[in-house]
Design a protein around this motif. Structure first.
Motif, PDB file in Angstrom:
ATOM      1  N   LEU A 119       0.823  -1.209   0.000  1.00 49.55           N
ATOM      2  CA  LEU A 119       0.000   0.000   0.000  1.00 49.55           C
ATOM      3  C   LEU A 119       0.861   1.265   0.000  1.00 49.55           C
ATOM      4  CD1 LEU A 119      -3.020  -0.844   2.346  1.00 49.55           C
ATOM      5  CD2 LEU A 119      -2.910  -0.855  -0.154  1.00 49.55           C
ATOM      6  N   ALA A 120       1.941   1.261   0.776  1.00 48.13           N
ATOM      7  CA  ALA A 120       2.827   2.426   0.791  1.00 48.13           C
ATOM      8  C   ALA A 120       3.507   2.598  -0.562  1.00 48.13           C
ATOM      9  CB  ALA A 120       3.869   2.282   1.896  1.00 48.13           C
ATOM     10  N   GLY A 121       3.896   1.472  -1.177  1.00 47.83           N
ATOM     11  CA  GLY A 121       4.531   1.534  -2.480  1.00 47.83           C
ATOM     12  C   GLY A 121       3.592   2.045  -3.553  1.00 47.83           C
ATOM     13  N   LEU A 122       2.341   1.606  -3.516  1.00 49.68           N
ATOM     14  CA  LEU A 122       1.351   2.075  -4.492  1.00 49.68           C
ATOM     15  C   LEU A 122       1.087   3.566  -4.309  1.00 49.68           C
ATOM     16  CD1 LEU A 122      -1.235  -0.866  -4.558  1.00 49.68           C
ATOM     17  CD2 LEU A 122       0.375  -0.210  -6.356  1.00 49.68           C
ATOM     18  N   ALA A 123       1.006   3.998  -3.044  1.00 49.97           N
ATOM     19  CA  ALA A 123       0.786   5.423  -2.791  1.00 49.97           C
ATOM     20  C   ALA A 123       1.933   6.254  -3.367  1.00 49.97           C
ATOM     21  CB  ALA A 123       0.652   5.677  -1.288  1.00 49.97           C
ATOM     22  N   ALA A 124       3.163   5.731  -3.253  1.00 52.15           N
ATOM     23  CA  ALA A 124       4.318   6.448  -3.790  1.00 52.15           C
ATOM     24  C   ALA A 124       4.279   6.520  -5.314  1.00 52.15           C
ATOM     25  CB  ALA A 124       5.609   5.771  -3.335  1.00 52.15           C
ATOM     26  N   MET A 125       3.597   5.567  -5.941  1.00 47.77           N
ATOM     27  CA  MET A 125       3.457   5.552  -7.397  1.00 47.77           C
ATOM     28  C   MET A 125       2.269   6.383  -7.878  1.00 47.77           C
ATOM     29  SD  MET A 125       4.060   1.518  -8.212  1.00 47.77           S
ATOM     30  CE  MET A 125       5.552   0.638  -7.736  1.00 47.77           C
ATOM     31  N   GLY A 126       1.521   6.940  -6.919  1.00 44.55           N
ATOM     32  CA  GLY A 126       0.352   7.728  -7.287  1.00 44.55           C
ATOM     33  C   GLY A 126      -0.891   6.898  -7.552  1.00 44.55           C
ATOM     34  N   GLN A 127      -0.865   5.630  -7.147  1.00 41.83           N
ATOM     35  CA  GLN A 127      -2.019   4.757  -7.331  1.00 41.83           C
ATOM     36  C   GLN A 127      -2.941   4.876  -6.113  1.00 41.83           C
ATOM     37  OE1 GLN A 127      -2.820   2.839  -9.921  1.00 41.83           O
ATOM     38  NE2 GLN A 127      -0.937   2.819 -11.123  1.00 41.83           N
ATOM     39  N   THR A 128      -4.191   5.263  -6.342  1.00 37.99           N
ATOM     40  CA  THR A 128      -5.169   5.316  -5.249  1.00 37.99           C
ATOM     41  C   THR A 128      -5.891   3.987  -5.162  1.00 37.99           C
ATOM     42  OG1 THR A 128      -6.840   6.222  -6.749  1.00 37.99           O
ATOM     43  CG2 THR A 128      -5.506   7.795  -5.498  1.00 37.99           C
ATOM     44  N   VAL A 129      -6.325   3.626  -3.962  1.00 34.96           N
ATOM     45  CA  VAL A 129      -7.017   2.353  -3.760  1.00 34.96           C
ATOM     46  C   VAL A 129      -8.385   2.602  -3.133  1.00 34.96           C
ATOM     47  CG1 VAL A 129      -4.846   1.089  -3.515  1.00 34.96           C
ATOM     48  CG2 VAL A 129      -6.003   1.965  -1.470  1.00 34.96           C
ATOM     49  N   ALA A 130      -9.225   1.571  -3.161  1.00 31.36           N
ATOM     50  CA  ALA A 130     -10.570   1.678  -2.589  1.00 31.36           C
ATOM     51  C   ALA A 130     -10.491   1.984  -1.104  1.00 31.36           C
ATOM     52  CB  ALA A 130     -11.332   0.373  -2.815  1.00 31.36           C
ATOM     53  N   THR A 131     -11.486   2.688  -0.591  1.00 35.01           N
ATOM     54  CA  THR A 131     -11.502   3.016   0.836  1.00 35.01           C
ATOM     55  C   THR A 131     -12.221   1.957   1.652  1.00 35.01           C
ATOM     56  OG1 THR A 131     -13.511   4.341   0.523  1.00 35.01           O
ATOM     57  CG2 THR A 131     -11.399   5.497   0.403  1.00 35.01           C
ATOM     58  N   SER A 132     -12.782   0.930   0.984  1.00 40.94           N
ATOM     59  CA  SER A 132     -13.445  -0.154   1.715  1.00 40.94           C
ATOM     60  C   SER A 132     -12.408  -1.004   2.434  1.00 40.94           C
ATOM     61  CB  SER A 132     -14.238  -1.035   0.750  1.00 40.94           C
ATOM     62  OG  SER A 132     -15.249  -0.309   0.110  1.00 40.94           O
ATOM     63  N   GLY A 133     -12.853  -1.665   3.505  1.00 41.01           N
ATOM     64  CA  GLY A 133     -11.952  -2.498   4.286  1.00 41.01           C
ATOM     65  C   GLY A 133     -11.452  -1.752   5.506  1.00 41.01           C
ATOM     66  N   ALA A 134     -10.794  -2.489   6.392  1.00 41.18           N
ATOM     67  CA  ALA A 134     -10.221  -1.861   7.587  1.00 41.18           C
ATOM     68  C   ALA A 134      -9.256  -0.755   7.165  1.00 41.18           C
ATOM     69  CB  ALA A 134      -9.504  -2.909   8.431  1.00 41.18           C
ATOM     70  N   ALA A 135      -9.122   0.262   8.012  1.00 39.54           N
ATOM     71  CA  ALA A 135      -8.381   1.469   7.626  1.00 39.54           C
ATOM     72  C   ALA A 135      -6.973   1.178   7.151  1.00 39.54           C
ATOM     73  CB  ALA A 135      -8.343   2.435   8.810  1.00 39.54           C
ATOM     74  N   GLU A 136      -6.296   0.215   7.827  1.00 35.42           N
ATOM     75  CA  GLU A 136      -4.893  -0.015   7.486  1.00 35.42           C
ATOM     76  C   GLU A 136      -4.715  -0.960   6.298  1.00 35.42           C
ATOM     77  OE1 GLU A 136      -5.883  -3.262  10.456  1.00 35.42           O
ATOM     78  OE2 GLU A 136      -6.487  -1.218   9.977  1.00 35.42           O
ATOM     79  N   ARG A 137      -5.804  -1.535   5.787  1.00 34.22           N
ATOM     80  CA  ARG A 137      -5.665  -2.436   4.639  1.00 34.22           C
ATOM     81  C   ARG A 137      -6.740  -2.177   3.583  1.00 34.22           C
ATOM     82  NH1 ARG A 137      -6.924  -5.772   9.105  1.00 34.22           N
ATOM     83  NH2 ARG A 137      -8.965  -6.792   9.005  1.00 34.22           N
ATOM     84  N   GLN A 138      -7.018  -0.913   3.359  1.00 34.31           N
ATOM     85  CA  GLN A 138      -8.018  -0.542   2.363  1.00 34.31           C
ATOM     86  C   GLN A 138      -7.597  -1.001   0.974  1.00 34.31           C
ATOM     87  OE1 GLN A 138      -8.462   3.645   3.040  1.00 34.31           O
ATOM     88  NE2 GLN A 138     -10.013   3.373   4.617  1.00 34.31           N
ATOM     89  N   GLY A 139      -8.554  -1.566   0.261  1.00 37.32           N
ATOM     90  CA  GLY A 139      -8.309  -2.035  -1.090  1.00 37.32           C
ATOM     91  C   GLY A 139      -7.730  -3.432  -1.175  1.00 37.32           C
ATOM     92  N   ILE A 140      -7.265  -3.971  -0.048  1.00 42.65           N
ATOM     93  CA  ILE A 140      -6.638  -5.294  -0.053  1.00 42.65           C
ATOM     94  C   ILE A 140      -7.725  -6.375  -0.065  1.00 42.65           C
ATOM     95  CG2 ILE A 140      -5.209  -6.905   1.262  1.00 42.65           C
ATOM     96  CD1 ILE A 140      -3.573  -4.698   0.037  1.00 42.65           C
ATOM     97  N   VAL A 141      -7.702  -7.221  -1.075  1.00 41.38           N
ATOM     98  CA  VAL A 141      -8.700  -8.302  -1.188  1.00 41.38           C
ATOM     99  C   VAL A 141      -8.085  -9.672  -0.947  1.00 41.38           C
ATOM    100  CG1 VAL A 141     -10.286  -7.024  -2.671  1.00 41.38           C
ATOM    101  CG2 VAL A 141      -8.410  -8.308  -3.714  1.00 41.38           C
ATOM    102  N   HIS A 142      -6.757  -9.757  -0.964  1.00 42.33           N
ATOM    103  CA  HIS A 142      -6.043 -10.976  -0.573  1.00 42.33           C
ATOM    104  C   HIS A 142      -4.609 -10.578  -0.265  1.00 42.33           C
ATOM    105  CE1 HIS A 142      -3.737 -12.039  -4.459  1.00 42.33           C
ATOM    106  NE2 HIS A 142      -4.272 -10.863  -4.649  1.00 42.33           N
ATOM    107  N   ARG A 143      -3.842 -11.502   0.324  1.00 48.46           N
ATOM    108  CA  ARG A 143      -2.495 -11.152   0.767  1.00 48.46           C
ATOM    109  C   ARG A 143      -1.496 -12.237   0.383  1.00 48.46           C
ATOM    110  NH1 ARG A 143      -3.956 -10.153   6.979  1.00 48.46           N
ATOM    111  NH2 ARG A 143      -5.324 -11.884   6.469  1.00 48.46           N
ATOM    112  N   LEU A 144      -0.237 -11.841   0.360  1.00 51.17           N
ATOM    113  CA  LEU A 144       0.878 -12.774   0.271  1.00 51.17           C
ATOM    114  C   LEU A 144       1.741 -12.590   1.512  1.00 51.17           C
ATOM    115  CD1 LEU A 144       2.129 -12.407  -3.431  1.00 51.17           C
ATOM    116  CD2 LEU A 144       0.687 -14.219  -2.494  1.00 51.17           C
TER     117      LEU A 144
END
Length: 314
Positions: A119-144
């Motif tokens: 998420l921090a890396g995407l923000a640095a690239m200027g990529q916005t993500v969905a605001t749904s989900g818990a605050a610290e993992r917005q936009g995350i639908v699965h994990r590695l």
């Protein structure tokens, strides 16, 4: 956790299934926390059991009431944009962004993790993500896992978040991994159907446990070496550490996976400092068009080098 306790107060009755559990273990199960975080909450006085402050080793009984002040999650604003070395955007549009995640990067911030995140890396690239989900993992639908490289999809629109969360739940997303496991599997192609839950004694591990969550892994041997095998893995379910736990339970742990019983001598010979496990392919129906989209990731250099050594090329 020290000092003033802040966060959300939750009061819940202890369910029958947790009867006799230690307080810290019960809190970890109820709220999805690690045992370490749960124990810290008890030590900081953030837990009340039937009106009294318990010790972490006290046992709970059905019908008792737990009052727990959960730590306040990081807000979305707390995710600071920070470039992540090796993080590559494979595809992006208004609904989704597919990334190739390098090893050593978490999907999102979590208690105790201070390293880089997708998420921090995407923000640095200027990529916005969905605001749904818990605050610290917005936009995350699965994990590695931090120690697993490969493909991840993150939702950028609220519509995509909803559609993709459901797709993962009903198992229409195809997740294929490549793993190098110790020894030779018998049979070469098969299915591992064994329930997984938290390890009974190590809170940082998971294990095949009677009464755990249904967990199904399909595998097919791609290439066999004298000491190991390259396998193609398709997940039917998506439990934490599922591939690592299942192959360890068969006594064929992922090469380099010292947490789950891998041979450290072989790991050193192959130059591995993590498990040989890579999210190779990801396919799903695009949340807006409905078209099936498919993405493939090449092996990172550490895994490719280990393969060359196994083949006698390096």
């Amino acid at each position: 956790m020290t000092g003033q306790i802040r966060g959300e107060l939750r009061t819940v009755p202890v369910p029958d299934g947790l009867a006799g559990m230690r307080v810290d273990q019960a809190i970890a199960r109820l709220f999805g926390l690690s045992r370490t975080v749960a124990a810290d909450l008890v030590a900081d006085g953030a837990v009340v059991l039937d009106g009294s402050a318990p010790a972490k080793s006290d046992r709970v009984h059905p019908g008792a009431y737990l009052e727990v002040t959960l730590p306040a999650p990081e807000s979305a604003e707390a995710i600071v944009a920070a470039p992540v070395d090796g993080l590559v955007v494979v595809y992006a549009d208004d609904d989704i962004v597919v990334v190739d995640k390098p090893v050593g990067v978490a999907a999102h911030p979590s208690p105790g993790w201070t390293g880089p995140t997708v998420l921090a890396g995407l923000a640095a690239m200027g990529q916005t993500v969905a605001t749904s989900g818990a605050a610290e993992r917005q936009g995350i639908v699965h994990r590695l896992d931090v120690g697993t490289s490969g493909l991840m999809v993150v939702a950028k629109s609220e519509h995509a978040y909803s559609i993709l969360k459901r797709a993962f739940k009903v198992r229409t997303v195809e997740k294929r991994y490549h793993a190098v496991v110790q020894g030779h599997l018998d049979p070469f192609r098969g299915t591992i159907d064994a329930p997984i839950d938290r390890h009974p004694t190590h809170d940082y591990k998971w294990a095949v446990v009677s009464g755990g969550k249904n967990s199904v892994t399909h595998y097919d041997t791609v290439e066999a070496f004298p000491a190991a095998s390259l396998v193609d893995v398709r997940l039917e379910t998506g439990r934490t550490h599922q591939i690592r736990v299942h192959f360890s339970a068969l006594r064929h742990p992922c090469v380099g996976d010292l947490t789950y019983g891998a041979d450290p001598t072989l790991s050193r010979r192959l130059g591995l400092s993590r498990q040989w496990l890579h999210a190779r392919e990801l396919a799903f129906d695009h949340p807006s068009s409905g078209d099936r989209v498919r993405f493939t990731s090449e092996y990172p250099e550490d895994l490719a080098h280990a393969l060359r050594v196994l083949r006698g090329e390096d």
